[in-house]
Design a protein around this motif. Sequence first.
Motif, PDB file in Angstrom:
ATOM      1  N   LEU A  69      31.371 -24.511  45.855  1.00 22.39           N
ATOM      2  CA  LEU A  69      30.444 -23.505  46.370  1.00 22.39           C
ATOM      3  C   LEU A  69      31.162 -22.159  46.508  1.00 22.39           C
ATOM      4  N   ILE A  70      32.373 -22.215  47.053  1.00 25.66           N
ATOM      5  CA  ILE A  70      33.166 -20.986  47.208  1.00 25.66           C
ATOM      6  C   ILE A  70      33.528 -20.409  45.837  1.00 25.66           C
ATOM      7  N   LEU A  71      33.904 -21.270  44.911  1.00 19.97           N
ATOM      8  CA  LEU A  71      34.229 -20.795  43.564  1.00 19.97           C
ATOM      9  C   LEU A  71      33.034 -20.078  42.935  1.00 19.97           C
ATOM     10  N   ARG A  72      31.831 -20.662  43.108  1.00 20.74           N
ATOM     11  CA  ARG A  72      30.642 -20.014  42.542  1.00 20.74           C
ATOM     12  C   ARG A  72      30.436 -18.622  43.110  1.00 20.74           C
ATOM     13  N   SER A  73      30.668 -18.450  44.410  1.00 23.21           N
ATOM     14  CA  SER A  73      30.462 -17.124  44.988  1.00 23.21           C
ATOM     15  C   SER A  73      31.566 -16.159  44.523  1.00 23.21           C
ATOM     16  N   ARG A  74      32.778 -16.691  44.293  1.00 22.48           N
ATOM     17  CA  ARG A  74      33.859 -15.855  43.749  1.00 22.48           C
ATOM     18  C   ARG A  74      33.494 -15.378  42.331  1.00 22.48           C
ATOM     19  N   ILE A  75      32.919 -16.279  41.552  1.00 22.70           N
ATOM     20  CA  ILE A  75      32.536 -15.933  40.174  1.00 22.70           C
ATOM     21  C   ILE A  75      31.443 -14.859  40.189  1.00 22.70           C
ATOM     22  N   LEU A  76      30.462 -15.043  41.083  1.00 24.47           N
ATOM     23  CA  LEU A  76      29.394 -14.047  41.220  1.00 24.47           C
ATOM     24  C   LEU A  76      29.977 -12.677  41.549  1.00 24.47           C
ATOM     25  N   ASP A  77      30.886 -12.660  42.522  1.00 27.79           N
ATOM     26  CA  ASP A  77      31.556 -11.421  42.929  1.00 27.79           C
ATOM     27  C   ASP A  77      32.275 -10.770  41.769  1.00 27.79           C
ATOM     28  N   TYR A  78      32.961 -11.607  41.021  1.00 25.17           N
ATOM     29  CA  TYR A  78      33.711 -11.104  39.879  1.00 25.17           C
ATOM     30  C   TYR A  78      32.790 -10.384  38.902  1.00 25.17           C
ATOM     31  N   PHE A  79      31.640 -11.010  38.603  1.00 23.75           N
ATOM     32  CA  PHE A  79      30.729 -10.377  37.644  1.00 23.75           C
ATOM     33  C   PHE A  79      30.060  -9.138  38.215  1.00 23.75           C
ATOM     34  N   SER A  98      30.803 -32.297  50.921  1.00 24.68           N
ATOM     35  CA  SER A  98      32.132 -32.869  50.739  1.00 24.68           C
ATOM     36  C   SER A  98      33.112 -31.715  50.531  1.00 24.68           C
ATOM     37  N   GLU A  99      34.372 -31.991  50.754  1.00 26.70           N
ATOM     38  CA  GLU A  99      35.402 -30.977  50.546  1.00 26.70           C
ATOM     39  C   GLU A  99      35.295 -30.397  49.138  1.00 26.70           C
ATOM     40  N   LYS A 100      35.106 -31.298  48.179  1.00 27.15           N
ATOM     41  CA  LYS A 100      35.012 -30.887  46.774  1.00 27.15           C
ATOM     42  C   LYS A 100      33.825 -29.941  46.547  1.00 27.15           C
ATOM     43  N   ASN A 101      32.636 -30.334  46.994  1.00 31.29           N
ATOM     44  CA  ASN A 101      31.449 -29.508  46.778  1.00 31.29           C
ATOM     45  C   ASN A 101      31.562 -28.173  47.508  1.00 31.29           C
ATOM     46  N   TRP A 102      32.225 -28.203  48.664  1.00 29.02           N
ATOM     47  CA  TRP A 102      32.425 -26.972  49.431  1.00 29.02           C
ATOM     48  C   TRP A 102      33.325 -25.999  48.653  1.00 29.02           C
ATOM     49  N   LEU A 103      34.379 -26.516  48.065  1.00 30.80           N
ATOM     50  CA  LEU A 103      35.269 -25.661  47.263  1.00 30.80           C
ATOM     51  C   LEU A 103      34.548 -25.096  46.041  1.00 30.80           C
ATOM     52  N   LEU A 154      38.549 -27.125  39.226  1.00 28.94           N
ATOM     53  CA  LEU A 154      38.048 -25.773  39.499  1.00 28.94           C
ATOM     54  C   LEU A 154      38.376 -24.844  38.336  1.00 28.94           C
ATOM     55  N   LEU A 155      39.574 -25.012  37.782  1.00 28.06           N
ATOM     56  CA  LEU A 155      39.976 -24.189  36.634  1.00 28.06           C
ATOM     57  C   LEU A 155      39.017 -24.413  35.459  1.00 28.06           C
ATOM     58  N   GLN A 176      42.546 -19.267  42.560  1.00 28.01           N
ATOM     59  CA  GLN A 176      43.391 -18.827  43.679  1.00 28.01           C
ATOM     60  C   GLN A 176      42.547 -18.190  44.789  1.00 28.01           C
ATOM     61  N   ASP A 177      41.647 -17.285  44.401  1.00 27.50           N
ATOM     62  CA  ASP A 177      40.718 -16.670  45.366  1.00 27.50           C
ATOM     63  C   ASP A 177      39.957 -17.729  46.135  1.00 27.50           C
ATOM     64  N   THR A 178      39.537 -18.760  45.407  1.00 27.12           N
ATOM     65  CA  THR A 178      38.755 -19.832  46.023  1.00 27.12           C
ATOM     66  C   THR A 178      39.556 -20.528  47.120  1.00 27.12           C
ATOM     67  N   PHE A 179      40.785 -20.884  46.794  1.00 28.89           N
ATOM     68  CA  PHE A 179      41.633 -21.571  47.775  1.00 28.89           C
ATOM     69  C   PHE A 179      41.939 -20.671  48.978  1.00 28.89           C
ATOM     70  N   VAL A 180      42.249 -19.407  48.692  1.00 25.63           N
ATOM     71  CA  VAL A 180      42.581 -18.481  49.781  1.00 25.63           C
ATOM     72  C   VAL A 180      41.364 -18.291  50.691  1.00 25.63           C
ATOM     73  N   THR A 181      40.185 -18.075  50.075  1.00 24.71           N
ATOM     74  CA  THR A 181      38.963 -17.921  50.868  1.00 24.71           C
ATOM     75  C   THR A 181      38.676 -19.187  51.678  1.00 24.71           C
ATOM     76  N   ALA A 182      38.873 -20.327  51.037  1.00 26.20           N
ATOM     77  CA  ALA A 182      38.608 -21.590  51.719  1.00 26.20           C
ATOM     78  C   ALA A 182      39.512 -21.744  52.939  1.00 26.20           C
ATOM     79  N   LEU A 183      40.755 -21.353  52.776  1.00 29.79           N
ATOM     80  CA  LEU A 183      41.715 -21.472  53.868  1.00 29.79           C
ATOM     81  C   LEU A 183      41.326 -20.547  55.021  1.00 29.79           C
ATOM     82  N   ARG A 184      40.900 -19.327  54.655  1.00 25.16           N
ATOM     83  CA  ARG A 184      40.542 -18.341  55.681  1.00 25.16           C
ATOM     84  C   ARG A 184      39.278 -18.739  56.423  1.00 25.16           C
TER      85      ARG A 184
END
Lengths: 185, 75
Positions: free
Chosen positions: A63-73, A56-61, A19-20, A38-46
Amino acid sequence: MPDTQLNPTSWIENYGDMLLNYALVRVPERDIAKDLVQDTFVTALRTKEQYRGELSEKNWLFLILRSRILDYFKKKKELLAPSFSNDEDVEYDPFDENGFWIKDSRPQEWSTDEAINQSEFQTVLKKCMDNLNKQHKDVFAMKYIEGLETEDVCKELSISSSNYWVLVHRAKLKLRKCLEVNWIN
Amino acid sequence: MNCKKATALSVKSAEEKLNRSDRFKLAFHLFICSYCRIFDKQNKLINAALRRRSDYNTLTAEEKESLRIALKNSD
């Protein structure tokens, strides 16, 4: 019950580095990339109750990372108003009107192929990737870091497969040229 | 076929199997064009280097620890 179970206790070990590296394709700063992970893991947990196991767990994580990146920009753009686009894509075309290499753009042999293993090559590669536009970065991150199939990359980016190939072709021409110019043979 | 089309096919062929006609066209072009031959080779090197990036950077022990704490606090 979903076929795939989430296993949060092993997320950091199993997916942290991947993910990094994905985040680092989109944001050059390591601190920000790490925060996005970190945001990705926290969001995933919530939101883990919402996980249905279609991905898959991997693809799901990812997916969350991509939305975190979008938010960031999105947030960053608001801070930078009036918006100044960092993504202006200077069209690079190494071919003449007949589609043959322009003299100065012809690929040159690189000194040695083994050099690809060297970390200097990776350093230049990273710099050259930072120069690509957003869409090209997305494609490379999904295809090579996450390891998605071409058709899944197309779905994620809502592009046709012919668009995909045009995009990758253009990005590869640019990347190759940048590597050749910046990597001292 | 020109170099623009040949490099497009070269990029595609590094990721999936081309149809018979494209495969033949590309092979013929690479046979006669040394620049595209170099491109074809370098493109494959770039792909390998890109794939290697998935574990190129690693989280430090401190970063992992801070992730662990963040996860713990949000559970």
